[in-house]
Design a protein around this motif. Structure first.
Motif, short mmCIF file in Angstrom:
data_model
loop_
_atom_site.label_atom_id
_atom_site.label_comp_id
_atom_site.label_asym_id
_atom_site.label_seq_id
_atom_site.Cartn_x
_atom_site.Cartn_y
_atom_site.Cartn_z
N THR A 1 0.85 -1.28 -0.15
CA THR A 1 0.04 0.09 -0.10
C THR A 1 0.83 1.13 0.02
OG1 THR A 1 0.00 0.02 2.41
CG2 THR A 1 -1.82 -1.23 1.51
N ASN A 2 0.70 2.23 -1.07
CA ASN A 2 1.29 3.44 -0.88
C ASN A 2 0.40 4.55 -0.17
OD1 ASN A 2 3.49 5.08 -1.49
ND2 ASN A 2 2.28 6.13 -3.27
N TRP A 3 -0.06 3.94 1.13
CA TRP A 3 -0.56 5.11 1.89
C TRP A 3 -0.28 4.18 3.63
CZ3 TRP A 3 -4.14 1.72 3.99
CH2 TRP A 3 -4.67 0.77 3.39
N ASN A 4 -0.56 5.28 4.45
CA ASN A 4 -0.29 4.96 5.82
C ASN A 4 -1.40 4.93 6.72
OD1 ASN A 4 1.22 4.22 7.94
ND2 ASN A 4 2.24 6.49 8.14
N ALA A 5 -1.83 3.71 7.41
CA ALA A 5 -3.17 3.69 8.01
C ALA A 5 -2.94 4.33 9.64
CB ALA A 5 -3.69 2.22 8.02
N SER B 1 -0.98 9.64 6.19
CA SER B 1 0.23 10.40 6.70
C SER B 1 1.30 9.95 5.77
CB SER B 1 0.81 9.97 8.15
OG SER B 1 1.94 10.54 8.69
N PHE B 2 1.98 11.10 5.08
CA PHE B 2 3.26 11.21 4.07
C PHE B 2 2.47 10.09 3.05
CE2 PHE B 2 5.15 13.04 7.49
CZ PHE B 2 6.23 13.44 7.09
N TRP B 3 3.47 9.25 2.22
CA TRP B 3 3.14 8.47 1.22
C TRP B 3 2.48 9.16 0.03
CZ3 TRP B 3 4.58 6.55 6.06
CH2 TRP B 3 5.73 5.78 5.92
N ASP B 4 1.28 8.46 -0.13
CA ASP B 4 0.21 9.23 -1.00
C ASP B 4 -0.62 10.22 -0.54
OD1 ASP B 4 -0.30 9.46 -3.70
OD2 ASP B 4 -2.02 7.90 -3.43
N GLY B 5 -0.48 10.41 0.63
CA GLY B 5 -1.20 11.80 1.20
C GLY B 5 -2.38 11.11 1.83
N PRO C 1 -9.78 7.51 -2.85
CA PRO C 1 -9.22 8.74 -3.31
C PRO C 1 -8.26 9.33 -2.30
CG PRO C 1 -11.68 9.19 -2.60
CD PRO C 1 -11.16 7.69 -2.53
N THR C 2 -7.29 9.96 -3.03
CA THR C 2 -6.31 10.97 -2.35
C THR C 2 -7.11 12.17 -2.15
OG1 THR C 2 -4.62 9.67 -2.92
CG2 THR C 2 -4.35 11.98 -2.39
N ILE C 3 -7.28 12.67 -0.73
CA ILE C 3 -8.13 14.12 -0.84
C ILE C 3 -7.28 15.13 -0.46
CG2 ILE C 3 -10.46 13.04 0.09
CD1 ILE C 3 -9.67 13.47 2.85
N ALA C 4 -5.95 14.68 -0.16
CA ALA C 4 -4.91 15.97 0.09
C ALA C 4 -3.43 15.23 0.05
CB ALA C 4 -4.98 16.75 1.47
N SER C 5 -2.59 16.13 -0.65
CA SER C 5 -1.14 15.82 -0.90
C SER C 5 -0.45 17.10 -0.94
CB SER C 5 -1.32 14.88 -2.00
OG SER C 5 0.23 14.72 -2.35
N GLY D 1 -8.64 28.34 -5.05
CA GLY D 1 -9.30 27.38 -5.89
C GLY D 1 -8.21 26.47 -6.26
N LYS D 2 -7.23 26.19 -5.61
CA LYS D 2 -6.39 25.09 -5.75
C LYS D 2 -6.86 23.78 -4.99
CE LYS D 2 -1.33 23.77 -6.10
NZ LYS D 2 0.05 24.45 -6.16
N ALA D 3 -6.84 22.73 -5.81
CA ALA D 3 -7.35 21.44 -5.01
C ALA D 3 -6.04 20.80 -4.12
CB ALA D 3 -7.68 20.35 -5.96
N MET D 4 -6.44 20.31 -2.84
CA MET D 4 -5.62 19.86 -2.04
C MET D 4 -5.05 18.89 -2.30
SD MET D 4 -7.55 20.93 1.72
CE MET D 4 -6.23 20.70 2.76
N ASN D 5 -5.62 18.01 -3.10
CA ASN D 5 -4.98 16.63 -3.58
C ASN D 5 -3.87 16.88 -4.78
OD1 ASN D 5 -6.62 17.28 -5.76
ND2 ASN D 5 -7.77 15.16 -5.60
#
Length: 332
Positions: A141-145, A164-168, A189-193, A266-270
């Motif tokens: 997984t490229n995300w952190n639980a 946290s970190f990784w893919d956001g 979905p990634t909601i912020a990065s 107006g910039k997306a957080m992801n």
């Protein structure tokens, strides 16, 4: 598998109260129940504090008297130090979500325990641990639980933001009983990065910090509904470094819980967006990992800061929030 957590009975009368600005906490979250404010934070077994007035706080017995067995089996090296809780009330009980992790790795998992009451003197007070909700695995997984936060939308559907970190930061639906996730974890979905290009590699981490997480320094999502919008709060840059901490809070908003979350420009957080809410100053080296709660009609920003006048120790901070132009701002 369910585990009943029987807390050690300890008299709290001898434990002195401390003012809010002096108690040492990391990753605080709060809820009010029967006239008492309850604070949960990172610590051995999950730290607990109570207050009658948001000003004076008394330590309580930790949630867990010993590390959850499932976590000890799943997370190598786990010794009972539990991170970043979130507390919600639904279905006539309290749900306490928590993080277990190997530092600097995404060998991590989020668990949940429930209790019919938060009053430790009540005969019905008992935390029941329901074990793992979601897990991240290095190389898979490229995300952190870690860093869970629960919100329920206008249709009654509950969601968990985390990461946290990784893919956001990620978002996933929760079951009606709030004990498990729903949907394909490969499609979250990634909601912020901090990355403007989702397909780009993370920049290198700063010297002396975990390298495998890369430099996508964002974590601690918190969702809050206000004025017809869902607001996504997050913390960026680096916590946990004492006097070298650079933690700060950003925010964006969306008409729907699934996003996209846009900042004031107006910039997306992801895609690297996020408007600055609060950062360090001459009194605090860094500020972050916030929650937001409404108590008696007033919105509060609840977070920790690294005290510049006390060797960078993490301290509890509470600030009232105003909403000029539909955006959160710390009251002056």
């Amino acid at each position: 598998m369910f585990f009943l957590l029987i807390l050690v009975s300890t008299s709290l009368k001898s434990l002195a109260q401390q003012p809010a600005g002096q108690i040492s906490v990391h990753d605080p979250v709060m809820i009010k129940a029967a006239g008492t404010y309850y604070l949960f934070s990172t610590g051995m077994g999950i730290s607990v504090w109570t207050s009658p007035d948001l000003k004076n706080w008394k330590p309580g017995t930790p949630v867990f008297s010993a590390g959850p067995v499932w976590a000890e089996q799943s997370i190598p090296g786990f010794k009972g130090h539990i991170w970043a809780p979130d507390i919600v009330y639904k279905n006539n009980r309290y749900y306490l979500y928590y993080s277990v992790s190997a530092f600097g790795k995404n060998t991590s998992a989020i668990g949940v325990a429930t209790n019919p009451t938060l009053d430790q003197s009540s005969p019905t007070y008992l935390w029941t641990d329901h074990g793992e909700v979601i897990r991240s695995i290095p190389g898979e997984t490229n995300w952190n639980a870690i860093d869970p936060n629960i919100i329920t939308d206008e249709k009654g559907q509950s969601w968990m933001a985390f990461g946290s970190f990784w893919d956001g930061l990620k978002l996933i639906r929760m079951s009606a009983d709030l004990l498990r996730t729903e949907g394909d974890i490969r499609q979250m979905p990634t909601i912020a990065s901090r990355k403007e290009d989702p397909d780009s590699a993370n920049p290198p981490a700063l010297e002396g910090l975990p390298q495998d997480a890369g430099g996508n320094s964002i974590e601690a999502p918190f969702l809050y509904k206000k004025n017809g919008f869902y607001y996504l709060f997050a913390s960026v840059d680096y916590c946990c470094q004492g006097v070298k901490s650079t933690y700060k809070m950003i925010v964006g908003r969306s008409k729907t819980v699934e996003g996209p979350y846009l900042d004031k420009q107006g910039k997306a957080m992801n895609r690297g967006g996020g408007s600055l809410l609060l950062e360090g100053d001459q009194n605090w080296y860094g500020t972050g990992h916030n929650a937001v709660a409404n108590f008696d009609g007033t919105d509060y920003l609840i977070f920790h800061g690294y005290d510049a006048h006390d060797q960078g120790k993490p301290k509890l901070r509470l600030e009232k929030l105003d909403w000029p132009g539909g955006w959160p701002a710390v009251r002056k």
